[in-house]
Design a protein around this motif. Structure first.
Motif, mmCIF file in Angstrom:
data_model
loop_
_atom_site.group_PDB
_atom_site.id
_atom_site.type_symbol
_atom_site.label_atom_id
_atom_site.label_comp_id
_atom_site.label_asym_id
_atom_site.label_seq_id
_atom_site.Cartn_x
_atom_site.Cartn_y
_atom_site.Cartn_z
ATOM 1 N N THR A 1 25.491 31.548 17.858
ATOM 2 C CA THR A 1 24.702 32.749 17.605
ATOM 3 C C THR A 1 23.320 32.330 17.124
ATOM 4 O OG1 THR A 1 26.666 34.045 17.013
ATOM 5 C CG2 THR A 1 24.543 34.891 16.277
ATOM 6 N N LEU A 2 22.307 32.946 17.713
ATOM 7 C CA LEU A 2 20.926 32.604 17.391
ATOM 8 C C LEU A 2 20.220 33.822 16.820
ATOM 9 C CD1 LEU A 2 18.407 30.684 17.611
ATOM 10 C CD2 LEU A 2 18.059 31.641 19.910
ATOM 11 N N ALA A 3 19.559 33.643 15.678
ATOM 12 C CA ALA A 3 18.731 34.697 15.091
ATOM 13 C C ALA A 3 17.270 34.336 15.318
ATOM 14 C CB ALA A 3 19.015 34.835 13.602
ATOM 15 N N SER A 4 16.488 35.293 15.836
ATOM 16 C CA SER A 4 15.075 35.069 16.141
ATOM 17 C C SER A 4 14.229 36.099 15.406
ATOM 18 C CB SER A 4 14.822 35.179 17.655
ATOM 19 O OG SER A 4 15.628 34.262 18.365
ATOM 20 N N VAL A 5 13.166 35.630 14.763
ATOM 21 C CA VAL A 5 12.292 36.507 13.994
ATOM 22 C C VAL A 5 11.060 36.846 14.825
ATOM 23 C CG1 VAL A 5 10.886 36.727 11.908
ATOM 24 C CG2 VAL A 5 13.095 35.549 11.814
ATOM 25 N N MET A 6 10.806 38.163 14.982
ATOM 26 C CA MET A 6 9.669 38.649 15.760
ATOM 27 C C MET A 6 9.002 39.757 14.952
ATOM 28 S SD MET A 6 9.698 40.553 19.468
ATOM 29 C CE MET A 6 10.339 42.039 18.701
ATOM 30 N N GLY A 7 7.960 39.400 14.200
ATOM 31 C CA GLY A 7 7.275 40.388 13.384
ATOM 32 C C GLY A 7 8.198 40.994 12.355
ATOM 33 N N TYR A 8 8.381 42.336 12.417
ATOM 34 C CA TYR A 8 9.278 43.030 11.503
ATOM 35 C C TYR A 8 10.700 43.119 12.041
ATOM 36 C CZ TYR A 8 5.165 44.577 8.886
ATOM 37 O OH TYR A 8 4.015 44.611 8.137
ATOM 38 N N HIS A 9 10.979 42.449 13.139
ATOM 39 C CA HIS A 9 12.268 42.568 13.804
ATOM 40 C C HIS A 9 13.027 41.254 13.781
ATOM 41 C CE1 HIS A 9 10.695 46.359 15.159
ATOM 42 N NE2 HIS A 9 9.721 45.772 15.829
ATOM 43 N N ILE A 10 14.349 41.366 13.818
ATOM 44 C CA ILE A 10 15.221 40.211 13.953
ATOM 45 C C ILE A 10 16.096 40.430 15.182
ATOM 46 C CG2 ILE A 10 17.043 38.832 12.899
ATOM 47 C CD1 ILE A 10 16.024 39.707 10.179
ATOM 48 N N LEU A 11 16.060 39.497 16.108
ATOM 49 C CA LEU A 11 16.879 39.574 17.319
ATOM 50 C C LEU A 11 18.076 38.645 17.163
ATOM 51 C CD1 LEU A 11 14.035 39.277 20.002
ATOM 52 C CD2 LEU A 11 14.764 41.294 18.722
ATOM 53 N N ILE A 12 19.247 39.112 17.563
ATOM 54 C CA ILE A 12 20.460 38.305 17.491
ATOM 55 C C ILE A 12 20.978 38.083 18.910
ATOM 56 C CG2 ILE A 12 22.797 38.124 16.571
ATOM 57 C CD1 ILE A 12 20.737 38.147 14.380
ATOM 58 N N TRP A 13 21.133 36.811 19.272
ATOM 59 C CA TRP A 13 21.672 36.446 20.586
ATOM 60 C C TRP A 13 23.026 35.789 20.341
ATOM 61 C CZ3 TRP A 13 18.022 37.395 24.526
ATOM 62 C CH2 TRP A 13 16.694 37.534 24.093
ATOM 63 N N SER A 14 24.058 36.222 21.064
ATOM 64 C CA SER A 14 25.376 35.657 20.812
ATOM 65 C C SER A 14 26.080 35.281 22.105
ATOM 66 C CB SER A 14 26.254 36.623 20.018
ATOM 67 O OG SER A 14 26.794 37.603 20.868
ATOM 68 N N GLN A 15 26.932 34.255 21.986
ATOM 69 C CA GLN A 15 27.751 33.823 23.117
ATOM 70 C C GLN A 15 28.715 34.926 23.528
ATOM 71 O OE1 GLN A 15 30.004 30.353 22.228
ATOM 72 N NE2 GLN A 15 30.847 30.135 24.277
ATOM 73 N N GLU A 16 29.259 35.652 22.548
ATOM 74 C CA GLU A 16 30.220 36.718 22.842
ATOM 75 C C GLU A 16 29.586 37.811 23.665
ATOM 76 O OE1 GLU A 16 32.845 40.067 20.409
ATOM 77 O OE2 GLU A 16 31.743 38.509 19.334
ATOM 78 N N GLU A 17 28.365 38.226 23.321
ATOM 79 C CA GLU A 17 27.716 39.288 24.065
ATOM 80 C C GLU A 17 27.355 38.823 25.474
ATOM 81 O OE1 GLU A 17 27.285 42.394 23.288
ATOM 82 O OE2 GLU A 17 28.306 42.123 21.398
ATOM 83 N N ALA A 18 26.982 37.542 25.609
ATOM 84 C CA ALA A 18 26.660 37.020 26.932
ATOM 85 C C ALA A 18 27.894 37.046 27.821
ATOM 86 C CB ALA A 18 26.120 35.595 26.822
ATOM 87 N N GLY A 19 29.062 36.715 27.242
ATOM 88 C CA GLY A 19 30.297 36.714 28.022
ATOM 89 C C GLY A 19 30.677 38.084 28.525
ATOM 90 N N LYS A 20 30.358 39.125 27.761
ATOM 91 C CA LYS A 20 30.704 40.482 28.166
ATOM 92 C C LYS A 20 29.913 40.942 29.370
ATOM 93 C CE LYS A 20 31.985 42.112 23.539
ATOM 94 N NZ LYS A 20 31.625 43.044 22.434
ATOM 95 N N ARG A 21 28.770 40.275 29.637
ATOM 96 C CA ARG A 21 27.899 40.734 30.712
ATOM 97 C C ARG A 21 28.130 39.942 32.003
ATOM 98 N NH1 ARG A 21 23.779 43.930 28.891
ATOM 99 N NH2 ARG A 21 22.557 43.464 30.745
ATOM 100 N N LYS A 22 29.128 39.070 32.012
ATOM 101 C CA LYS A 22 29.396 38.296 33.234
ATOM 102 C C LYS A 22 29.934 39.208 34.327
ATOM 103 C CE LYS A 22 30.244 33.802 31.137
ATOM 104 N NZ LYS A 22 31.175 32.701 30.967
#
Length: 363
Positions: A342-363
């Motif tokens: 799981t990767l957390a990315s900081v963009m200004g006032y926002h935090i984006l979360i990228w996860s392996q689990e969510e990627a798997g759901k979109r296969k």
């Protein structure tokens, strides 16, 4: 010179992790993608495993959207209670460094532009103040903590580095750089090994057991531009530095005198932008960093995207890029969870979360 105060406008950082359907985009938004978001073959790196970057992601036309994983976990554990927040310290008091207390997961250390380094808990209580200038003319820019040695190290805006034990006793306070200390890092395997980065265009390596003055560094690593960060790899064998222009360097901890591996990368500094800092994947020899396209950069292409770039730490090859068309701002900071899925990315006032689990759901 005292920092200029900003207007009393306050925004609460938010988790931008949404599950909206793809909206139709205007012709002006339908810009050609400068680079395809793909994973190169696993043969390009001995230590690279495509599974750690969400197997199957390369075949998708659109990268996975981020999701509210942090908030979902909070709801799962605590129910629909209020999202916890800490009291804000106001304009000009931004947090410049944060580390969890390795001895107590309910506490964390912070350095800030209000001129303090302190230990706090999640109820908003200040448990201990380690450093306090008591003026807005001087402030602290970075910190790190060692559980084994039980020390706290912090650097300020005029080149001083302060070492304290966890009881708050100052061990030494020395001016180690000519200008602001942007980053301090203790080696995870040898925590007496300290790296300091500065806008004086140097990164210095110190042995905490032998520090006697500003000239007692083990090595000084000159750079062509001011330096935003210096991160040791998880195994302590490499040092990753990020300058304020277009260069990422990887040094070998056993061969400081040898030329480093250079990775050209656009991430130029801007006054009102959180400094972009490259960081390591916790389990693989991968480097992650946000891209700020620069028209003066040699390989810049029209409509280049503000992606999150992942490089092989050994070869310097670009292995993968992440991009969310719904969140196209500049990513300044990236941090993986300890498992690396799981990767957390900081963009200004926002935090984006990228996860392996969510990627798997979109296969």
């Amino acid at each position: 010179m005292a920092p200029r105060k900003r207007p009393e406008t306050r925004k609460t950082p938010e988790m931008v992790l949404r599950s909206r359907s793809r909206r139709s985009r205007s012709p002006g938004e339908l810009e050609p993608e400068a680079k395809k978001l793909c994973v190169k073959g696993p043969g390009s790196s001995r230590r690279f495993d495509s599974n750690c970057l969400w197997e199957g992601l390369a075949s998708q036309q659109v990268p996975p959207r981020c999701r509210s994983i942090v908030r979902a976990l909070h709801h799962h554990k605590l129910g629909r209670t209020a999202w916890p927040s800490l009291q804000q310290i106001g304009a000009g008091g931004s947090i410049t460094g944060l580390k969890f207390n390795p001895l107590n997961a309910n506490q964390f250390f912070t350095s800030s532009m209000e001129g303090t380094t302190r230990l706090q808990d999640f109820k908003g209580n200040t448990l201990q103040v380690y450093t306090n200038y008591g003026t807005c003319n001087f402030w602290f820019c970075s910190l790190d903590v060692s559980a084994e040695s039980r020390v706290v190290v912090t650097g300020d805006n005029v080149g001083h580095v302060v070492l304290l034990n966890m009881d708050g006793k100052e061990i030494w306070n020395l001016r180690m750089h000519k200008k602001k200390v942007t980053h301090v890092a203790l080696n995870p395997c040898c925590d007496w090994f300290l790296a300091t980065a500065s806008v004086d265009q140097t990164v210095k390596i110190w042995d905490l057991r032998q520090v006697k003055g500003k000239s007692s560094f083990l090595y000084s690593l000159p750079h062509r531009h001011p330096v935003n960060a210096a991160h040791f790899s998880p195994d302590g064998a490499q040092l990753l530095t990020t300058d304020q222009k277009s260069e990422i360097r990887v040094y070998s901890a056993s061969q400081w005198d040898c030329p480093p591996s250079l990775i050209p990368h656009p991430h130029r500094h801007f006054q009102h932008l959180t400094p972009i800092k490259a960081s390591w994947h916790p389990r693989y020899n991968l480097i992650v960093v946000g891209r700020y396209p620069d028209p003066n950069f040699k390989s810049c292409t029209p409509y280049e995207l503000r992606t999150i770039d992942m490089f092989d730490g050994s070869s310097g090859k670009l292995m993968h890029q992440l991009y969310d068309p719904e969140s196209s701002g500049i990513i300044s900071l990236n941090e993986f969870n300890p498992m690396g899925d799981t990767l957390a990315s900081v963009m200004g006032y926002h935090i984006l979360i990228w996860s392996q689990e969510e990627a798997g759901k979109r296969k």
